[in-house]
Design a protein around this motif. Structure first.
Motif, PDB file in Angstrom:
ATOM      1  N   SER A 147      43.406  38.348  51.182  1.00  0.00           N
ATOM      2  CA  SER A 147      42.601  37.219  50.704  1.00  0.00           C
ATOM      3  C   SER A 147      43.440  36.081  50.145  1.00  0.00           C
ATOM      4  N   LYS A 185      37.534  34.419  50.292  1.00  0.00           N
ATOM      5  CA  LYS A 185      37.905  35.232  51.453  1.00  0.00           C
ATOM      6  C   LYS A 185      37.802  36.722  51.108  1.00  0.00           C
ATOM      7  N   LYS A 192      34.121  35.485  52.982  1.00  0.00           N
ATOM      8  CA  LYS A 192      33.444  36.637  52.362  1.00  0.00           C
ATOM      9  C   LYS A 192      31.930  36.534  52.482  1.00  0.00           C
TER      10      LYS A 192
END
Length: 311
Positions: A147, A185, A192
């Protein structure tokens, strides 16, 4: 021997208590903000297994993906609220005040989970109040897999020296928070969240009026309000800071909080009218009525909540 009618008729008291409690509990904010998980033991282990990767071309065959092992334990706590009532007070009560005090246990019990959430919100950047990834819930260094560093605590400068936002500024505060959430993310480096739905804005009472306008007005400063009716407003009286606004996403998987429900609320009286000869009543002439429950409120998915601090 005369049997004194104390007025603590348990069947009626329990029924009235349950009615008040159920009505207020159904309207409580925690129901929207927290994921209820039924608990069967003292400590529950929660695992955050990461995200499913995007589809890929078949090419040379299937590629199997494992799950992540982020986890933390949540311990159930026992809560109570007990009233001690003197026998003489019962005898002298001509206006039903004691029964009213017993009824007041119900709203206090119903509000308790919201109080716990308010405490978690306002302590979210304090050492010891950690998310499942091992750092404070509000932090600029959340990382999960691929991420990269992600920040769920932001600041917004307003013109007023007292940190009171205008309606236009509140609109920009909310917009900033929503954009931040939608930009998060997952552990595969993919977006996400797919939908800009389930948004809620949580504010203290001091920011209620300006937040109502920012979310409800169709025109602000002669400009179309793109946020009109986009998010639900939740006002939490237990929040004490007037400079924090919380933007939350309450759908798509784990919610911002976890409500671990071990034992439901119960109300009991230590002495019923038919138990006048009990030792406690004989020695101290005291009666006891109280509520008891076991549960825990803890942080859930940090990516579902952004805090914007007003400067």
């Amino acid at each position: 021997m005369a049997i004194i009618d104390t007025g603590l008729v348990l069947a009626g008291a329990r029924s009235e208590f349950a009615g008040i409690y159920d009505a207020m509990d159904k309207a409580a904010a925690y129901r929207e903000l927290a994921e209820r998980i039924v608990s069967t033991k003292d400590v529950e282990n929660h695992r955050f297994l990461g995200s499913v990767p995007p589809m890929r071309e078949w090419a040379s065959g299937r590629v199997a993906h494992g799950v992540r092992g982020e986890r933390y334990d949540i311990t159930n706590l026992k809560y109570e609220l007990t009233m001690e009532i003197d026998r003489d007070e019962i005898s002298d009560d001509q206006t039903g005040q004691i029964m009213r005090r017993i009824r007041d246990i119900a709203p206090r019990a119903a509000q308790h989970k919201d109080l716990l959430i308010a405490t978690l919100l306002e302590s979210g950047a304090t050492a010891g109040f950690i998310s499942y990834d091992g750092i404070t819930y509000f932090n600029d260094a959340h990382v999960s897999g691929d991420s990269g560093n992600q920040d769920n605590t932001l600041t917004f400068n307003v013109a007023d020296a007292g940190n009171v936002p205008t309606v236009a500024e509140m609109k920009d505060i909310i917009k900033l928070g929503i954009q931040q959430i939608m930009g998060f993310k997952d552990d595969k480096g993919q977006p996400k969240f797919m939908m800009q739905s389930g948004m809620a804005v949580v504010v203290p009472v001091a920011l209620w009026a300006v937040a109502v306008e920012a979310l409800g007005a169709t025109i602000i400063n002669n400009t179309t309000n793109v946020l009109a009716n986009m998010a639900r407003l939740i006002v939490m009286p237990h929040l004490t800071s007037a400079v924090n606004v919380y933007i939350r996403k309450t759908d798509e998987g784990v919610r911002p909080f976890i409500f671990q429900d071990r034992e439901p609320l119960e109300i009991k009286a230590a002495i019923a009218p038919t138990e006048q000869n009990s030792l406690e009543e004989f020695l101290k002439e005291k009666y006891y009525v109280g509520a008891r429950a076991r549960y825990a409120m803890a942080y859930g998915d940090w990516a579902k909540c952004v805090r914007v601090v007003i400067n």
